[in-house]
Scaffold this motif. Structure first.
Motif, PDB file in Angstrom:
ATOM      1  N   CYS A   1       0.864  -1.331   0.219  1.00 58.48           N
ATOM      2  CA  CYS A   1       0.004   0.206   0.047  1.00 58.48           C
ATOM      3  C   CYS A   1       0.836   1.483  -0.040  1.00 58.48           C
ATOM      4  N   GLU A   2       1.848   1.301   0.788  1.00 55.59           N
ATOM      5  CA  GLU A   2       3.032   2.559   1.245  1.00 55.59           C
ATOM      6  C   GLU A   2       4.022   2.702  -0.704  1.00 55.59           C
ATOM      7  N   MET A   3       3.707   1.837  -1.599  1.00 54.18           N
ATOM      8  CA  MET A   3       4.075   1.412  -3.040  1.00 54.18           C
ATOM      9  C   MET A   3       3.098   1.663  -3.980  1.00 54.18           C
TER      10      MET A   3
ATOM     11  N   CYS B   1      -7.262   6.087  -6.068  1.00 53.70           N
ATOM     12  CA  CYS B   1      -7.092   5.492  -4.933  1.00 53.70           C
ATOM     13  C   CYS B   1      -6.538   5.958  -3.882  1.00 53.70           C
ATOM     14  N   LEU B   2      -6.236   6.791  -3.781  1.00 52.12           N
ATOM     15  CA  LEU B   2      -6.013   7.124  -2.550  1.00 52.12           C
ATOM     16  C   LEU B   2      -7.579   7.165  -1.125  1.00 52.12           C
ATOM     17  N   GLY B   3      -8.717   8.044  -1.965  1.00 55.38           N
ATOM     18  CA  GLY B   3      -9.458   7.627  -1.656  1.00 55.38           C
ATOM     19  C   GLY B   3      -9.910   6.394  -0.434  1.00 55.38           C
ATOM     20  N   GLY B   4      -9.473   5.027  -1.692  1.00 55.68           N
ATOM     21  CA  GLY B   4      -9.933   3.173  -1.231  1.00 55.68           C
ATOM     22  C   GLY B   4      -7.760   3.389   0.022  1.00 55.68           C
ATOM     23  N   LEU B   5      -7.068   4.559  -0.019  1.00 54.63           N
ATOM     24  CA  LEU B   5      -5.739   3.405   1.113  1.00 54.63           C
ATOM     25  C   LEU B   5      -6.260   4.627   2.200  1.00 54.63           C
ATOM     26  N   CYS B   6      -7.662   6.319   1.774  1.00 49.16           N
ATOM     27  CA  CYS B   6      -7.893   6.436   3.299  1.00 49.16           C
ATOM     28  C   CYS B   6      -8.712   5.366   4.312  1.00 49.16           C
ATOM     29  N   MET B   7     -10.064   4.981   3.223  1.00 45.54           N
ATOM     30  CA  MET B   7     -10.626   4.542   3.630  1.00 45.54           C
ATOM     31  C   MET B   7     -10.471   2.873   4.256  1.00 45.54           C
ATOM     32  N   LYS B   8      -8.867   1.964   4.207  1.00 47.06           N
ATOM     33  CA  LYS B   8      -8.616   1.214   4.680  1.00 47.06           C
ATOM     34  C   LYS B   8      -7.338   1.926   5.724  1.00 47.06           C
ATOM     35  N   PHE B   9      -6.389   2.568   6.148  1.00 42.00           N
ATOM     36  CA  PHE B   9      -5.775   2.534   6.718  1.00 42.00           C
ATOM     37  C   PHE B   9      -6.290   4.633   8.247  1.00 42.00           C
TER      38      PHE B   9
ATOM     39  N   GLY C   1     -13.400   8.553   1.328  1.00 38.23           N
ATOM     40  CA  GLY C   1     -12.666   7.228   2.367  1.00 38.23           C
ATOM     41  C   GLY C   1     -12.054   7.189   3.736  1.00 38.23           C
ATOM     42  N   CYS C   2     -11.772   8.114   3.730  1.00 36.34           N
ATOM     43  CA  CYS C   2     -11.993   8.644   6.098  1.00 36.34           C
ATOM     44  C   CYS C   2     -13.380   9.090   6.118  1.00 36.34           C
ATOM     45  N   GLY C   3     -14.525   9.016   6.234  1.00 35.02           N
ATOM     46  CA  GLY C   3     -15.509   9.135   6.430  1.00 35.02           C
ATOM     47  C   GLY C   3     -15.763   9.806   7.338  1.00 35.02           C
TER      48      GLY C   3
END
Length: 705
Positions: free
Chosen positions: A96-98, A121-129, A219-221
């Motif tokens: 995910c960092e890559m 895609c960055l929104g998807g990362l925010c949803m995860k982390f 993504g962060c909500g």
């Protein structure tokens, strides 16, 4: 991994349909993988990223040609795959960092679809982390927005600027072709036109950076609530006042995501601290900018602001909502009548959700700001806004408690009088209907305005637009109900003179004859002036989708736009008679006028007997539409003596080639049969002309009631 290669090829297709199908297939394929295969997939994708990095570089101008070593579709394919992968529970933090680094690098890609995909895609990362991702990339996103807010006009005139926006110009043409074409066009624009162009064209990377911020917020909500501060809001609010409509639209979409953080929190177990709730802290700032968007000149911006407003109100309780109602409620009310269907329907649904059964009470509670806003919007350059304002004013008179509206009647009638003289016929029509309604509801307060408004009613009664004539007839009937002694005799004399004047109608009326400057727009006029070079040279450029000031207010000379139309011709005798026929129908509801209306029926029959002019079928259609209403209103005793006068025009209409006239005649016969009785009608027709019985019977079989 041959299947992966095939999927990547499909995702890299130049056709969107193939890319969409490839993404669906990839989703199914990933779900079927085991942990070992998934780990192997991440390694393969890392190597694919390295390949793209080696061949992707900034676009350069080399010997007059563009060099694109890597198709944007290949870049897009990797981002689409990454968006799916980061949402998978087996994706590692290292992977995910890559992905995050690759997305950040893609935010300035020349193709806007790649930039959008990177933001998603960055929104998807925010949803995860969570919001930690936003904290890491915040400076990049915000600086990207800040650096692109202003645009160097001198630099924008060079062809190189369009290299950065080639993907936004034409999805099918080559970047070289699209860019040079746009550069050539810009070279021929004067300074004012260039400014208008930049107000409506794409604005470099600003819109996509805003979209990226929106994806991150979504993504962060609820966790993004703590990241909202004055610095962030100042930047977003700057976008809301930007000259470019696409930037404003995206800005309101970002605002919608911001306020939804709080509405999500209201429904979650983790309630936000009331002191940290951004809606409560910055609520008035949000409300002021949302109010501005609800009155924006562009429909798309209005819709985005309407969506954000609904989310804003959903995040508030009744007590908190009340402080923002004076700002938002009048604008929400007006948008329920807005010309753009998307805005109108969405606003009506928002009103039902927010107000429920208490809509009238809310308007009465905030009547002062509502009236003030309606009056201000009646002065807008946008003719569609003026029309909506007149419709809303009419609603105040008919639905709101009279004692609540009474203090504002003089100012509202004064506003309607100005709109009555508008160049736009829908505005005049709405003002006419509203004025008639206000006079009917407030006869004492409106009496001083009667002499001023009466000539305007008469002008609308003979307007070139059929619906305007019909509306004027309805309004005059309302006025007559309260001022019968002052108006009835004058109207009956007008009807008599107008019906008699049809005999002076010229044969083969020239639709383009006698045109002159003034109100009464109709589409056919445009064909007579399309090739007038003076009307299309050195004028302000507007988009066809805009609601620019195309028609002036109250005879204003400042007009423009591709739908500019300010023509009037002298009313034809048949048009005046058609308006008076509608007036006869409307006046027939007044019991004291039944006898005079009955006495005018022979004149009406004589008027429709003149058929030397092309538009006689329109007058016949109106006759067939009003006859059932007149017969029921004045009663059988007064109507039946004149029945046979109308058999010939009705049966002539039934068999004519004009579909609307023929259909109206068919319905007229059915209504008369139902009202008088089928046997009575059949007997009267047989007495008049037995040969017409076959048409009467055929109509019963073809179009039964």
């Amino acid at each position: 991994m041959d299947e992966l290669t095939n999927l990547l090829d499909q995702l890299s297709s130049s056709k969107k349909l193939d890319r969409d199908r490839g993404l669906t297939a990839f989703l199914k394929w990933v779900e079927s993988l085991d942990p070992v295969s998934f780990t192997s997939l991440t390694s393969i994708l890392e190597s694919e990223v390295d390949k793209v990095k080696k061949v992707t570089r900034s676009t350069e101008l080399i010997d007059g040609d563009f060099d694109y070593p890597c198709k944007w579709e290949s870049h897009y394919a990797i981002l689409a795959v990454f968006k799916v992968m980061v949402a998978h529970p087996w994706s590692t933090e290292i992977f995910c960092e890559m992905v995050k680094d690759f997305c950040i690098a893609s935010l300035t890609h020349t193709e806007y679809r790649v930039r959008i995909a990177a933001g998603e895609c960055l929104g998807g990362l925010c949803m995860k982390f969570g919001s930690s991702i936003y904290v890491d990339i915040k400076d990049i996103i915000l600086s990207g927005i800040r650096d692109n807010l202003e645009r160097d006009m001198a630099k924008d005139e060079s062809p190189n600027i369009y290299l950065e926006e080639a993907g936004q110009i034409d999805g099918n043409a080559s970047p070289r072709t699209s860019t040079l074409m746009m550069a050539e066009r810009m070279a021929n624009f004067d300074e004012h036109t260039k400014k208008i162009f930049h107000d409506t064209a794409g604005w470099k990377n600003l819109e996509t950076f805003m979209k990226c911020l929106q994806s991150v917020i979504d993504g962060c909500g609820v966790h993004f609530n703590k990241q909202i501060n004055q610095e962030l809001l100042d930047l977003i609010f700057t976008a809301l006042t930007h000259t470019n409509r696409f930037v404003r639209e995206t800005g309101y979409q970002v605002c919608g995501s911001l306020v939804s953080c709080n509405s999500q929190a209201l429904g979650s177990e983790e309630k936000p601290d009331k002191l940290a709730d951004s809606i409560l802290i910055f609520g008035m700032q949000f409300a002021k900018h949302l109010a501005s968007g609800l009155a924006d000149n562009w429909s798309q911006v209005r819709l985005a602001s309407s969506q954000a407003t609904r989310q804003f109100l959903a995040a508030l309780d009744a007590e908190s909502m009340s402080q923002y109602m004076p700002l938002l409620l009048p604008r929400m009310c007006l948008n329920r009548y807005y010309v753009a269907e998307g805005v109108r329907i969405y606003s009506q649904e928002t009103w039902r959700k927010m107000a429920g059964d208490d809509g009238k009470l809310l308007v009465q509670k905030y009547i002062k700001p509502t009236v003030e806003f309606y009056i201000s919007q009646s002065e807008a350059d946008n003719h569609a806004v003026r029309e909506a304002a007149c419709s809303c004013i009419a609603e105040l008179g008919s639905k709101i408690d009279k004692e609540c509206v009474r203090p504002y009647v003089p100012s509202l009638l004064g506003t309607l009088k100005v709109c009555f003289e508008d160049d736009s016929w829908p505005v005049r029509d709405a003002a006419c209907m509203a004025s008639g309604n206000f006079i009917y509801c407030f006869p004492e307060e409106a009496k001083p305005y009667l002499e001023q408004l009466k000539p305007l009613f008469f002008e609308n009664l003979k307007d070139n637009i059929p619906s305007v004539r019909s509306g004027a007839a309805h309004s005059l009937a309302n006025v007559t109900k309260v001022y019968e002694s002052e108006l009835a005799a004058e109207l009956l004399k007008l009807i008599e003179d107008s019906l008699k004047a049809v005999e002076n109608q010229k044969a083969n009326t020239d639709k383009y004859g006698g045109l002159e400057k003034g109100p009464a727009t109709y589409s056919v006029v445009k064909q007579a002036r399309d090739n007038d070079a003076d009307l299309h040279t050195n004028n302000t450029m507007y988009s066809c989708g805009s609601l620019a000031p195309k028609m002036g207010r109250g005879g204003s000379k400042d007009k423009g736009g591709c739908m500019h139309s300010t023509f009037r011709r002298q009313a034809e005798p048949w048009e005046v008679a058609e308006g008076c026929a509608h007036l006869m129908s409307e006046l027939s509801v007044i019991q004291t006028l039944h006898q005079p209306i009955s006495a005018l029926l022979p004149l009406l029959a004589a008027a429709v007997s003149h058929r030397e002019y092309t538009q006689h079928v329109v007058l016949l259609e109106t006759l067939c539409k009003i006859m059932p209403q007149i017969s029921r209103n004045i009663g059988k005793r007064l109507f039946k003596p004149h029945l046979e006068l109308f058999f010939e025009p009705i049966f002539y209409s039934l068999s004519c080639d004009n579909a609307l006239t023929s259909s109206a005649a068919s319905q007229c016969l059915n209504h008369l049969s139902n009202y008088l009785g089928p046997n009575i009608l059949r007997g009267r027709v047989e007495m008049y002309n037995p040969h017409l019985l076959s048409q009467l019977q055929a109509n019963v079989m073809v179009a039964p009631m």
